[in-house]
Design a protein around this motif. Sequence first.
Motif, PDB file in Angstrom:
ATOM      1  N   PHE A  76       0.838  -1.193   0.000  1.00  0.00           N
ATOM      2  CA  PHE A  76       0.000   0.000   0.000  1.00  0.00           C
ATOM      3  C   PHE A  76       0.872   1.242   0.000  1.00  0.00           C
ATOM      4  CE2 PHE A  76      -3.417  -2.826   1.258  1.00  0.00           C
ATOM      5  CZ  PHE A  76      -4.450  -2.293   0.500  1.00  0.00           C
ATOM      6  N   LEU A  77       0.432   2.243  -0.728  1.00  0.00           N
ATOM      7  CA  LEU A  77       1.216   3.473  -0.828  1.00  0.00           C
ATOM      8  C   LEU A  77       0.710   4.524   0.149  1.00  0.00           C
ATOM      9  CD1 LEU A  77       1.497   3.590  -4.697  1.00  0.00           C
ATOM     10  CD2 LEU A  77       3.236   2.904  -3.068  1.00  0.00           C
ATOM     11  N   CYS A  78      -0.409   4.236   0.809  1.00  0.00           N
ATOM     12  CA  CYS A  78      -0.922   5.200   1.771  1.00  0.00           C
ATOM     13  C   CYS A  78      -0.699   4.625   3.173  1.00  0.00           C
ATOM     14  CB  CYS A  78      -2.404   5.448   1.532  1.00  0.00           C
ATOM     15  SG  CYS A  78      -3.405   3.971   1.722  1.00  0.00           S
ATOM     16  N   GLU A  79      -0.912   5.452   4.140  1.00  0.00           N
ATOM     17  CA  GLU A  79      -0.817   4.978   5.520  1.00  0.00           C
ATOM     18  C   GLU A  79      -1.895   3.916   5.725  1.00  0.00           C
ATOM     19  OE1 GLU A  79      -1.910   6.809   9.788  1.00  0.00           O
ATOM     20  OE2 GLU A  79      -1.112   8.216   8.319  1.00  0.00           O
ATOM     21  N   MET A  80      -1.550   2.829   6.425  1.00  0.00           N
ATOM     22  CA  MET A  80      -2.528   1.766   6.661  1.00  0.00           C
ATOM     23  C   MET A  80      -2.388   1.279   8.090  1.00  0.00           C
ATOM     24  SD  MET A  80      -4.722   1.063   4.629  1.00  0.00           S
ATOM     25  CE  MET A  80      -5.500   0.080   3.410  1.00  0.00           C
TER      26      MET A  80
END
Lengths: 169, 566
Positions: free
Chosen positions: A74-78
């Motif tokens: 994932f390229l976003c905060e997760m």
Amino acid sequence: MMAGSALRRLMAEYKQLTVNPPEGIIAGPINEDNFFEWEAFITGPEGTCFEGGIFPAKLVFPPDYPLSPPKMQFLCEMFHPNIYADGRVCISILHAPGDDPMGYETSAERWSPVQSVEKILLSVVSMLAEPNDESGANVDAAKMWREDREQFNKIAEEIVRKTLDLPPP
Amino acid sequence: MPGTLVDRLPLPNLKVYTAGSVLLLSIAVYHATIVTSDPNWRANITLQRQEALAEPDGEAQLVDQAEVMPALNLNATRNLNERMVVIITFMMQEPLCMWTLINIAYCFLAVFGFLIQRVVFGQLRVSEAQRVKDKFWNYVFYKFIFIFGVINVQYMDEVMLWCSWFTLVGFLHLMGQLCKDRFEYLASSPNTARWVHVRLVGLLLGILAASTALLGVAVAWGLPAGKDTFAFMAAECLLVLMSVLHVGARYVLQQRGADAAGALAYYTHLGFDSASLVLELMHVVHMVVYSNMLVSMASLVLLMQLRHLLHELQARLRRHRLYTSLADHMSRNYPMASKEEVEKNQDNCAICWEPMKEARKLPCSHLFHNSCLCQWVQQDASCPTCRRGLAHGAPPPPPPTPPHNHLFHFDGSRYVSWLPSFSVEVTRARPSAAQLDAMVAQVLGMFPQADPAALRADLLLTRSAHLTLDNILEGRLQPPAEAPTVRPISPLEAPPAPEPAPPAPEPAPPAAEPGLDNLDVGSTSAIFSRNAPEREQNLRRRKEMLVAAARRRYLERRGEAAPPRS
């Protein structure tokens, strides 16, 4: 050596995903100079704490795809029990048949060439809905998911807002 | 890596180097012009040389040349040509000028390489540049070992000759490497202009011609100098030739559209791979034998290289044995599907997604391309679709390789006493029928109500009674695989019953961006364009639409107003 057939298969998958995409999912090579690196956008499943978010992720395919699975990050905060802090996704469909040191998964759940990008992304959507807290890629998230669901939902909500580029409530 | 050390050295870039070299050359030419304009220069030089000859010096040859030179009458009409010949002759004799000449030759080569890189490859990708750099320093290192460790040259001229030889061969090596990397890259990218391929093929042909020419040089000059010299020279040329031909062969195979895994392609790769490994191996062995030195730094390095090569060759042959035995196993146990079966089957091969004209049929009646299946089975001996073990239920002669343990043993002491020995065991064992029965009985003893068929299937997967027991306890026991049990793990059945989640029909929200509000989230499907930039653009547009629609729906659901767009 294998790149040619991998490329043809990826092209076929890309076409299928473009012409007939599953709801709320978009995937394809962002820059076609490198057809082995895709970006995917998946919508958080409805009725879950990730509802409505659009989560960007990177898929990196090996040259012998589809014999080996791609890697997904994932390229976003997760914040999720099955997603490592750096965004890598820990899900059985992405594990090659050979590597299962823990003996968690039967090989039926693991990678096989009949799987596809679409199936991976659908699995990830269902993983977002139903974390598997047996394989803890993020122990804190797994613990919070079990013990303090309210707090977990709050963090998820914040992440959803961030992916939509909305200020925190 | 010697490369990392060199990275830190302040090496000049090509421009500075070229400028410096040209400057040096012009100084040298100027010097030569000045000296030769003195009518008596030849006499002066010869005088100096004779003085120098009194001391033992390795330049006897040069002096001979100088004396053999016909004395030119410098007072005669000097046309420009003659003048140039004189200057060049002088420069060849004067050591300092000679070095500038050598330097300018290297400079030319560097500029030439740079031009080729610009014209054929354009900007090098990071991995390509890194590979070339590594290969370059590696090459320099081994050739240094060769010149000073193996053939142990004594004279400067000889060193110069070998250096120039290796410079040319090394140049071709690097170019070949670049071609190979770039070809692999092109093969994995769908849209490349035709002229990119044309240039690459042109360069490949150029390298081919040049290395053939070098082979000719080896025959013409190396052969008279002795068989060993010739063998050393020829081996280098042949290695370059081989790698270039391999890339060429891959090109041809690709153009013919031959399936990358077809038998022809497979044996071509096998042939080239093993031939170049064997050649290199022989080359190194020859060096070791020739140098006839047992304990020295050079022999150490060579033996390490030898070990590495042997290892690689063994690995290649092992892979080949695995491949043949698998192919053999498959053709013996799983017949090709009949024509009617293939015709009746409308689906494409599930591995490569391409239509099937011929197919191999597994006992679970799933069809695949033979070559696709062969490659998959090398990784995992099961049907890709239903995961049914392929070793299971095979006729009495047990399938030879996939279920075998491979014991790879490297006995270092066989080669040199100080080399280590080690064994690696690769376990891919599937339980034998008897073991399986025993395990089934064991589990049934504890869970008499369990379905023996399901147990058997699960045990085949887990290969351990213990894990299967866990599976039973946690309710993960797989039903016996009758129908294909591909599990796309449908997400739509998984989420907990959604709370009232209105599907948000379109009440045309005020905050919607113009041009996007007529779009539904689900229908982000698009036309699959034929050209890459358009596809990339479509993808970006669809992504923006997806995010915009999601944002709109989110705000609607929360009853929030859209934040001011920044």
